[in-house]
Design an enzyme around this catalytic site. Sequence first.
Site, PDB file in Angstrom:
ATOM      1  N   LYS A  93      21.270  33.575  29.186  1.00  0.00           N
ATOM      2  CA  LYS A  93      22.665  34.040  29.200  1.00  0.00           C
ATOM      3  C   LYS A  93      23.198  33.931  27.782  1.00  0.00           C
ATOM      4  O   LYS A  93      22.792  33.053  27.025  1.00  0.00           O
ATOM      5  CB  LYS A  93      23.500  33.125  30.122  1.00  0.00           C
ATOM      6  CG  LYS A  93      24.788  33.724  30.570  1.00  0.00           C
ATOM      7  CD  LYS A  93      24.639  34.506  31.863  1.00  0.00           C
ATOM      8  CE  LYS A  93      25.956  35.132  32.269  1.00  0.00           C
ATOM      9  NZ  LYS A  93      25.845  35.890  33.518  1.00  0.00           N
ATOM     10  N   GLY A 193      38.451  39.125  49.023  1.00  0.00           N
ATOM     11  CA  GLY A 193      38.189  39.922  47.823  1.00  0.00           C
ATOM     12  C   GLY A 193      37.597  41.274  48.179  1.00  0.00           C
ATOM     13  O   GLY A 193      36.432  41.388  48.556  1.00  0.00           O
ATOM     14  N   GLY A 195      37.019  43.947  46.249  1.00  0.00           N
ATOM     15  CA  GLY A 195      36.793  44.629  44.970  1.00  0.00           C
ATOM     16  C   GLY A 195      35.599  45.558  45.100  1.00  0.00           C
ATOM     17  O   GLY A 195      35.363  46.139  46.156  1.00  0.00           O
ATOM     18  N   VAL A 197      32.369  44.955  45.198  1.00  0.00           N
ATOM     19  CA  VAL A 197      31.376  44.541  46.201  1.00  0.00           C
ATOM     20  C   VAL A 197      32.004  44.525  47.596  1.00  0.00           C
ATOM     21  O   VAL A 197      31.455  45.069  48.557  1.00  0.00           O
ATOM     22  CB  VAL A 197      30.796  43.151  45.870  1.00  0.00           C
ATOM     23  CG1 VAL A 197      29.837  42.700  46.964  1.00  0.00           C
ATOM     24  CG2 VAL A 197      30.093  43.159  44.521  1.00  0.00           C
TER      25      VAL A 197
HETATM   26  P1  NAD Z   1      35.874  42.770  41.451  1.00  0.00           P
HETATM   27  O1  NAD Z   1      36.629  42.237  40.286  1.00  0.00           O
HETATM   28  O2  NAD Z   1      35.646  44.238  41.567  1.00  0.00           O
HETATM   29  O3  NAD Z   1      36.556  42.295  42.814  1.00  0.00           O
HETATM   30  C1  NAD Z   1      37.103  41.034  43.001  1.00  0.00           C
HETATM   31  C2  NAD Z   1      38.263  41.209  43.961  1.00  0.00           C
HETATM   32  O4  NAD Z   1      38.768  39.902  44.274  1.00  0.00           O
HETATM   33  C3  NAD Z   1      39.431  41.998  43.367  1.00  0.00           C
HETATM   34  O5  NAD Z   1      39.856  43.002  44.268  1.00  0.00           O
HETATM   35  C4  NAD Z   1      40.506  40.941  43.141  1.00  0.00           C
HETATM   36  O6  NAD Z   1      41.818  41.468  43.261  1.00  0.00           O
HETATM   37  C5  NAD Z   1      40.195  39.979  44.252  1.00  0.00           C
HETATM   38  N1  NAD Z   1      40.730  38.621  44.032  1.00  0.00           N
HETATM   39  C6  NAD Z   1      40.924  37.974  42.864  1.00  0.00           C
HETATM   40  N2  NAD Z   1      41.504  36.788  43.093  1.00  0.00           N
HETATM   41  C7  NAD Z   1      41.677  36.687  44.425  1.00  0.00           C
HETATM   42  C8  NAD Z   1      42.212  35.695  45.270  1.00  0.00           C
HETATM   43  N3  NAD Z   1      42.723  34.575  44.784  1.00  0.00           N
HETATM   44  N4  NAD Z   1      42.196  35.910  46.613  1.00  0.00           N
HETATM   45  C9  NAD Z   1      41.718  37.075  47.122  1.00  0.00           C
HETATM   46  N5  NAD Z   1      41.207  38.057  46.358  1.00  0.00           N
HETATM   47  C10 NAD Z   1      41.174  37.856  45.030  1.00  0.00           C
HETATM   48  O7  NAD Z   1      34.483  41.977  41.442  1.00  0.00           O
HETATM   49  P2  NAD Z   1      33.151  42.365  42.203  1.00  0.00           P
HETATM   50  O8  NAD Z   1      32.260  43.067  41.265  1.00  0.00           O
HETATM   51  O9  NAD Z   1      33.467  42.945  43.523  1.00  0.00           O
HETATM   52  O10 NAD Z   1      32.505  40.907  42.407  1.00  0.00           O
HETATM   53  C11 NAD Z   1      33.001  40.024  43.380  1.00  0.00           C
HETATM   54  C12 NAD Z   1      32.288  38.691  43.263  1.00  0.00           C
HETATM   55  O11 NAD Z   1      30.871  38.880  43.410  1.00  0.00           O
HETATM   56  C13 NAD Z   1      32.453  37.995  41.901  1.00  0.00           C
HETATM   57  O12 NAD Z   1      32.436  36.599  42.104  1.00  0.00           O
HETATM   58  C14 NAD Z   1      31.222  38.410  41.146  1.00  0.00           C
HETATM   59  O13 NAD Z   1      30.880  37.474  40.136  1.00  0.00           O
HETATM   60  C15 NAD Z   1      30.196  38.409  42.264  1.00  0.00           C
HETATM   61  N6  NAD Z   1      29.040  39.267  41.983  1.00  0.00           N
HETATM   62  C16 NAD Z   1      29.225  40.615  41.787  1.00  0.00           C
HETATM   63  C17 NAD Z   1      28.128  41.416  41.549  1.00  0.00           C
HETATM   64  C18 NAD Z   1      28.260  42.899  41.365  1.00  0.00           C
HETATM   65  O14 NAD Z   1      27.264  43.621  41.451  1.00  0.00           O
HETATM   66  N7  NAD Z   1      29.460  43.426  41.134  1.00  0.00           N
HETATM   67  C19 NAD Z   1      26.834  40.862  41.500  1.00  0.00           C
HETATM   68  C20 NAD Z   1      26.681  39.494  41.730  1.00  0.00           C
HETATM   69  C21 NAD Z   1      27.799  38.703  41.958  1.00  0.00           C
END
Ligand code: NAD
Length: 366
Positions: A93, A193, A195, A197
């Site tokens: 990392k 969440g 988002g 994912v």
């Molecule tokens: P994202 O930023 O697109 O979505 C996160 C969502 O969580 C957003 O809609 C945000 O508004 C919401 N959020 C933030 N704070 C919050 C709270 N207090 N309560 C409720 N909702 C809240 O991120 P993502 O890409 O969807 O990833 C989500 C999680 O999965 C993260 O922890 C990320 O590290 C992990 N992750 C993502 C991937 C990927 O491929 N995108 C891969 C591995 C791990």
Amino acid sequence: MADIQTMSTPATVFDLFAGLESTNHEQIVFCQDNATGLKAIIAIHNTVLGPGLGGTRMWSYANEKDAVRDALRLSRGMTYKASVAGLNLGGAKAVIIGDAKTAKSEALMRKFGRFVENLNGKYITAEDVGTTTRDMEYVNMETDHVVGLPEMMGGGGDPSPVTAFGTYMGIKASAKKAWGSDSLSGKSVAVQGIGKVGMHLLEHLKKEGASIYVADINEQALIEAAAMGAIPVSGDDMYELDVDVFAPCALGAILNGNTIPRLKCQVVAGAANNQLEDEKVHGDMLKAKGIVYAPDFVINAGGLINVYSEYNGYVREQAMAQAENIYKTILDIYSLADAQQVNNQQAAIKLAEKRINDMMHVHSTF
Ligand code: NAD
């Protein structure tokens, strides 16, 4: 260049090698450049299985010690994630110290790319918190050792659909462990969440006939989820919902001494990184409560699987097929946890370490 005699001693000196010894890191590279203001740390934890892959985080750390600590912690996590996902990748990392909104420039990212290039492929970078696909395009101007590029540049594009599919597989495997059947039809699932994912996960859950509750701080996301039939709940109520599955897909450290006692679900399985505030204490707390917890770095490996696929000429279907294996891996981890009487997070780490040790033996002869 400053005369060596007049150079000041760093304000804080800490026992770096003792830290590296305790976490068994292979190499740390400090990257410094006055002209661009680049201050970066590349931590390579373990390359037994293959080159160390891990994103580049840009963050305003309170101090340099915190930056080193973050690089060490995150790179170790990448070793375990790659190993348990069955990938021929090691863990690494990078962190860039600075404000991602104000301190970033083309020159800084390209200078960072030069440092990555100098490692000759031992470290492969990608985007992470504070860096974007655009930044990786700059890095790519200086090195080929970068993944997670847009599709038009031969990359895999947004990894979220693959992460969501792997997470869905992990939820099904956890349902199998909890109820003897992996069907989610008629089960209730609370997704924290919605988002990138979370929204894709919703589609899979809906298709299978689960009833879905959602929480998000983003109103628009809630409106979109409601249009898909999900029921919005307010943030903190999520932990107390009387549901079958809780799927954290937003924040880290949300499984802690405050939230775990409030959970009524039988399964916790979601994509968020670093869900357990303390791996041992809170992993044990979930186990004692009889909750089936899907270790985060196993269930969310779809993103890593996706970028790894770029190395063999990206085909989304292949990445999806590999993410489907998360189902079996999760069940193997639950069996190991039962056999060794450890919590699921610890079992996942044991499985990851076992593969590294096995392959170390394979590589012991030419
Ligand atoms: P994202 O930023 O697109 O979505 C996160 C969502 O969580 C957003 O809609 C945000 O508004 C919401 N959020 C933030 N704070 C919050 C709270 N207090 N309560 C409720 N909702 C809240 O991120 P993502 O890409 O969807 O990833 C989500 C999680 O999965 C993260 O922890 C990320 O590290 C992990 N992750 C993502 C991937 C990927 O491929 N995108 C891969 C591995 C791990």
